[in-house]
Design a protein around this motif. Structure first.
Motif, PDB file in Angstrom:
ATOM      1  N   LEU A 281       0.829  -1.203   0.000  1.00 44.83           N
ATOM      2  CA  LEU A 281       0.000   0.000   0.000  1.00 44.83           C
ATOM      3  C   LEU A 281       0.867   1.257   0.000  1.00 44.83           C
ATOM      4  CD1 LEU A 281      -2.788   1.365   0.231  1.00 44.83           C
ATOM      5  CD2 LEU A 281      -2.605   1.118   2.718  1.00 44.83           C
ATOM      6  N   ASN A 282       1.892   1.279   0.816  1.00 46.53           N
ATOM      7  CA  ASN A 282       2.748   2.453   0.867  1.00 46.53           C
ATOM      8  C   ASN A 282       3.582   2.599  -0.402  1.00 46.53           C
ATOM      9  OD1 ASN A 282       2.803   4.008   3.659  1.00 46.53           O
ATOM     10  ND2 ASN A 282       2.364   1.861   4.085  1.00 46.53           N
ATOM     11  N   HIS A 283       3.950   1.471  -1.010  1.00 46.95           N
ATOM     12  CA  HIS A 283       4.625   1.541  -2.302  1.00 46.95           C
ATOM     13  C   HIS A 283       3.712   2.201  -3.337  1.00 46.95           C
ATOM     14  CE1 HIS A 283       6.648   0.333  -5.998  1.00 46.95           C
ATOM     15  NE2 HIS A 283       5.532  -0.241  -6.386  1.00 46.95           N
ATOM     16  N   ALA A 284       2.442   1.823  -3.337  1.00 54.83           N
ATOM     17  CA  ALA A 284       1.493   2.369  -4.312  1.00 54.83           C
ATOM     18  C   ALA A 284       1.241   3.859  -4.088  1.00 54.83           C
ATOM     19  CB  ALA A 284       0.178   1.597  -4.241  1.00 54.83           C
ATOM     20  N   MET A 285       1.428   4.345  -2.843  1.00 55.66           N
ATOM     21  CA  MET A 285       1.100   5.733  -2.519  1.00 55.66           C
ATOM     22  C   MET A 285       2.332   6.634  -2.440  1.00 55.66           C
ATOM     23  SD  MET A 285      -1.843   5.148   0.410  1.00 55.66           S
ATOM     24  CE  MET A 285      -2.232   6.900   0.499  1.00 55.66           C
ATOM     25  N   ARG A 291       0.708  15.240   2.813  1.00 56.43           N
ATOM     26  CA  ARG A 291      -0.566  15.866   3.194  1.00 56.43           C
ATOM     27  C   ARG A 291      -1.747  15.026   2.724  1.00 56.43           C
ATOM     28  NH1 ARG A 291      -4.417  19.263   0.710  1.00 56.43           N
ATOM     29  NH2 ARG A 291      -5.383  20.741   2.177  1.00 56.43           N
ATOM     30  N   ILE A 292      -1.782  14.687   1.460  1.00 54.14           N
ATOM     31  CA  ILE A 292      -2.898  13.919   0.915  1.00 54.14           C
ATOM     32  C   ILE A 292      -2.960  12.545   1.567  1.00 54.14           C
ATOM     33  CG2 ILE A 292      -3.828  12.858  -1.169  1.00 54.14           C
ATOM     34  CD1 ILE A 292      -4.179  15.885  -1.014  1.00 54.14           C
ATOM     35  N   SER A 293      -1.815  11.917   1.737  1.00 60.91           N
ATOM     36  CA  SER A 293      -1.789  10.584   2.343  1.00 60.91           C
ATOM     37  C   SER A 293      -2.345  10.619   3.761  1.00 60.91           C
ATOM     38  CB  SER A 293      -0.350  10.039   2.359  1.00 60.91           C
ATOM     39  OG  SER A 293       0.153   9.905   1.052  1.00 60.91           O
ATOM     40  N   LEU A 294      -1.924  11.618   4.532  1.00 67.36           N
ATOM     41  CA  LEU A 294      -2.388  11.700   5.917  1.00 67.36           C
ATOM     42  C   LEU A 294      -3.889  11.963   5.973  1.00 67.36           C
ATOM     43  CD1 LEU A 294      -1.481  11.587   8.844  1.00 67.36           C
ATOM     44  CD2 LEU A 294      -1.064  14.044   8.761  1.00 67.36           C
ATOM     45  N   LEU A 295      -4.402  12.809   5.087  1.00 65.51           N
ATOM     46  CA  LEU A 295      -5.840  13.088   5.087  1.00 65.51           C
ATOM     47  C   LEU A 295      -6.640  11.846   4.695  1.00 65.51           C
ATOM     48  CD1 LEU A 295      -5.942  16.661   3.498  1.00 65.51           C
ATOM     49  CD2 LEU A 295      -6.145  16.030   5.913  1.00 65.51           C
ATOM     50  N   VAL A 327      -6.715   0.090   7.305  1.00 63.81           N
ATOM     51  CA  VAL A 327      -6.199   0.801   6.126  1.00 63.81           C
ATOM     52  C   VAL A 327      -5.671   2.172   6.550  1.00 63.81           C
ATOM     53  CG1 VAL A 327      -6.815   1.853   3.923  1.00 63.81           C
ATOM     54  CG2 VAL A 327      -7.668  -0.425   4.489  1.00 63.81           C
ATOM     55  N   GLY A 328      -6.430   2.861   7.397  1.00 62.00           N
ATOM     56  CA  GLY A 328      -5.960   4.147   7.905  1.00 62.00           C
ATOM     57  C   GLY A 328      -4.669   4.019   8.676  1.00 62.00           C
ATOM     58  N   GLU A 329      -4.576   2.998   9.512  1.00 59.41           N
ATOM     59  CA  GLU A 329      -3.357   2.764  10.293  1.00 59.41           C
ATOM     60  C   GLU A 329      -2.152   2.540   9.383  1.00 59.41           C
ATOM     61  OE1 GLU A 329      -1.524  -0.696  13.272  1.00 59.41           O
ATOM     62  OE2 GLU A 329      -3.620  -0.767  12.656  1.00 59.41           O
ATOM     63  N   MET A 330      -2.341   1.740   8.340  1.00 54.59           N
ATOM     64  CA  MET A 330      -1.237   1.425   7.438  1.00 54.59           C
ATOM     65  C   MET A 330      -0.755   2.652   6.675  1.00 54.59           C
ATOM     66  SD  MET A 330      -2.189  -2.366   5.925  1.00 54.59           S
ATOM     67  CE  MET A 330      -3.730  -1.858   5.156  1.00 54.59           C
ATOM     68  N   ILE A 331      -1.621   3.663   6.555  1.00 50.91           N
ATOM     69  CA  ILE A 331      -1.245   4.886   5.847  1.00 50.91           C
ATOM     70  C   ILE A 331      -0.600   5.894   6.796  1.00 50.91           C
ATOM     71  CG2 ILE A 331      -2.124   6.883   4.579  1.00 50.91           C
ATOM     72  CD1 ILE A 331      -4.325   5.042   3.476  1.00 50.91           C
ATOM     73  N   VAL A 332      -1.246   6.168   7.930  1.00 46.85           N
ATOM     74  CA  VAL A 332      -0.810   7.294   8.757  1.00 46.85           C
ATOM     75  C   VAL A 332       0.481   7.017   9.510  1.00 46.85           C
ATOM     76  CG1 VAL A 332      -3.155   8.201   9.013  1.00 46.85           C
ATOM     77  CG2 VAL A 332      -2.264   6.613  10.733  1.00 46.85           C
ATOM     78  N   TYR A 333       0.699   5.767   9.939  1.00 45.22           N
ATOM     79  CA  TYR A 333       1.866   5.541  10.792  1.00 45.22           C
ATOM     80  C   TYR A 333       3.195   5.563  10.049  1.00 45.22           C
ATOM     81  CZ  TYR A 333      -0.587   5.309  15.153  1.00 45.22           C
ATOM     82  OH  TYR A 333      -1.309   5.674  16.265  1.00 45.22           O
ATOM     83  N   PRO A 334       3.295   5.193   8.786  1.00 49.69           N
ATOM     84  CA  PRO A 334       4.529   5.505   8.053  1.00 49.69           C
ATOM     85  C   PRO A 334       4.636   6.980   7.657  1.00 49.69           C
ATOM     86  CG  PRO A 334       3.505   3.511   7.181  1.00 49.69           C
ATOM     87  CD  PRO A 334       2.498   4.166   8.081  1.00 49.69           C
ATOM     88  N   VAL A 335       3.500   7.643   7.399  1.00 53.37           N
ATOM     89  CA  VAL A 335       3.543   9.034   6.961  1.00 53.37           C
ATOM     90  C   VAL A 335       4.012   9.955   8.094  1.00 53.37           C
ATOM     91  CG1 VAL A 335       2.114  11.014   6.255  1.00 53.37           C
ATOM     92  CG2 VAL A 335       1.819   8.804   5.148  1.00 53.37           C
ATOM     93  N   MET A 336       3.573   9.693   9.325  1.00 58.91           N
ATOM     94  CA  MET A 336       3.892  10.616  10.417  1.00 58.91           C
ATOM     95  C   MET A 336       5.396  10.720  10.681  1.00 58.91           C
ATOM     96  SD  MET A 336       0.715  10.424  13.120  1.00 58.91           S
ATOM     97  CE  MET A 336       0.723   8.645  13.358  1.00 58.91           C
ATOM     98  N   PRO A 337       6.139   9.620  10.870  1.00 61.80           N
ATOM     99  CA  PRO A 337       7.594   9.797  11.042  1.00 61.80           C
ATOM    100  C   PRO A 337       8.273  10.335   9.795  1.00 61.80           C
ATOM    101  CG  PRO A 337       7.032   7.460  10.906  1.00 61.80           C
ATOM    102  CD  PRO A 337       5.744   8.218  11.047  1.00 61.80           C
ATOM    103  N   ASP A 338       7.714  10.028   8.612  1.00 61.68           N
ATOM    104  CA  ASP A 338       8.262  10.583   7.374  1.00 61.68           C
ATOM    105  C   ASP A 338       8.152  12.106   7.384  1.00 61.68           C
ATOM    106  OD1 ASP A 338       9.209  10.826   4.758  1.00 61.68           O
ATOM    107  OD2 ASP A 338       7.246  10.521   3.881  1.00 61.68           O
TER     108      ASP A 338
END
Length: 428
Positions: A281-285, A291-295, A327-338
């Motif tokens: 999922l993170n590879h695809a995004m 910003r968009i990913s976190l939202l 799905v939200g968890e898999m997106i936000v938790y890599p985005v936040m430290p990034d």
């Protein structure tokens, strides 16, 4: 005469991005192995009850709670410690410290000693996390960081799935084996990390913290303002995502009166999706902005946690809800430290990553204290809808502050490294 084809730039494939994780391979192995060795903590309460039979249930709860206190202090203090000790060495000391402390715990009978050692155990355990995030932020190129952070989460979740299984086996053989299982695993983890060659420069992209007031494409801003505003905007995420691990079983079994199998199914759906889908999922995004990913992640979390309340009417909705908020968890938790790594000057990276992990641990402490009385007073639908409302406030706040480059920092969306272009075709 030669003609070169102007083929469009190709996005790197999943295998290419996985191969790009080689610089942090030893770190990922360390994280996975050390988390797999967390065999004492899941059974710590019952271990104390069986091995220290003079302790009451309230006292055992107090001792176990000291672990979280130590972890909170570690998150806050990690930056100051890293200013005095090289980061990789500090992480090795934390791993070795866990090994030594749990061995001492196995011989300790005095209450005050058990409480103090447990707090120190939590401190050493948590000390590794901000260091690991910082090393990833410094080693990996900006375009690959989010994918690398998802790999760290995969290592954590893989280890946390294996650890309780090993713990159950050891406990059935003898509870006294649990501290030794943790100690051995952490000694090996410390050895791997100590021998690892993790090439860390001042900043992996030749930056001193993208968007931290320099090198940010002319957008000025205070790094402190950006960090603390981001931390405040993401507070609802930490509070909401602390609920599944702390209150899901109580909610399903006690509040809804359902069998324990439904609680197990929630954990199984979450673990299966994280282990099998998060990296893909993170590879695809990767080409989406932070910003968009976190939202998007915030929106999935909002819908998913609201649906948890409607599981009171249709139990199967609990699994649908779990899939959505996962799905939200898999997106936000890599985005936040990034994002934190992008807006933080190099000198403050460990400190800010420490506050980030402490923020998460604070959510683990506060969320059940707030939610359990709430669900008793308001009922399932209203309580989970309130959780969704808090997340919606966080979503709107994030949308507002992310519109200001001065507060949010610039978004530099970089495509991941592409495969080498094919040789030019020559015609005569």
């Amino acid at each position: 005469m030669s003609q070169q084809t102007n083929a469009p730039r190709q996005k790197a494939g999943l295998r290419t991005n996985i191969a790009g994780l080689r610089p942090i391979a030893a770190l990922l192995a360390t994280v996975a192995l050390s988390r797999s060795a967390v065999v004492l903590y899941p059974f710590y309460g019952v271990y104390l009850a069986s091995e220290r039979q003079g302790l009451t249930v309230d006292v055992i709860g107090l001792i176990v709670g000291m672990f979280g206190l130590g972890a909170l202090i570690a998150g806050v203090a990690s930056g100051a410690l890293a200013a005095r000790v090289r980061e990789q060495r500090l992480a090795v000391m934390g791993l070795a410290g866990v090994a030594g402390i749990v061995v001492v715990i196995s011989f300790t009978t005095q209450l005050w000693m058990l409480a103090g050692l447990t707090a120190l155990w939590g401190f050493c355990y948590e000390l590794v996390n901000p260091i690991a995030y910082t090393l990833v932020a410094r080693v990996m190129p900006q375009a690959q960081r989010r994918f690398a952070f998802s790999a760290v989460r995969l290592a954590i979740n893989l280890g946390m799935g294996i650890g309780p299984v090993i713990a159950g086996v050891l406990f059935n053989v003898s509870p006294g084996l649990l501290p030794w299982g943790t100690a051995i695993g952490y000694v090996v983890s410390a050895f791997i990390l100590a021998r690892a060659r993790i090439a860390v420069g001042p900043a992996s992209d030749g930056e001193q913290g993208e968007g931290a007031g320099s090198g940010d494409g002319g957008v000025q801003g205070r790094p402190g303002l950006r960090f603390w505003s981001f931390l405040a905007a993401t507070t609802p995420i930490h509070l909401a995502y602390a609920l599944p691990s702390t209150v899901a079983s109580v909610y399903v079994i006690h509040t809804l009166g359902q069998s324990a199998g439904w609680a197990s199914a929630i954990f199984a759906v979450n673990a299966f999706m994280v282990l099998t889908c998060e990296m893909a999922l993170n590879h695809a995004m990767l080409e989406l902005s932070r910003r968009i990913s976190l939202l998007i992640g915030y929106a999935c979390a909002t819908v998913g946690f609201v649906l948890m309340g409607f599981g009171a009417h249709q139990t199967w909705l609990l699994l649908v809800a779990t899939a959505v908020w996962t799905v939200g968890e898999m997106i936000v938790y890599p985005v936040m430290p990034d994002h934190i790594s992008a807006i933080t000057p190099d000198r403050l990276k460990v400190r800010n990553m420490g506050f980030y992990t402490a923020h998460f641990n604070l959510g683990v402490v506060l969320a059940p204290l707030i939610f359990l009385p709430l669900v008793q007073a308001l009922g399932p639908v209203a309580s989970w809808s309130l959780v969704g409302g808090v997340l919606l406030v966080g979503l709107v706040t994030t949308a507002v502050i992310s519109n200001s480059p001065r507060i949010w920092g610039p978004e530099k969306v970089q495509a991941p490294p592409a495969p080498a272009p094919a040789p030019a075709l020559a015609t005569q």
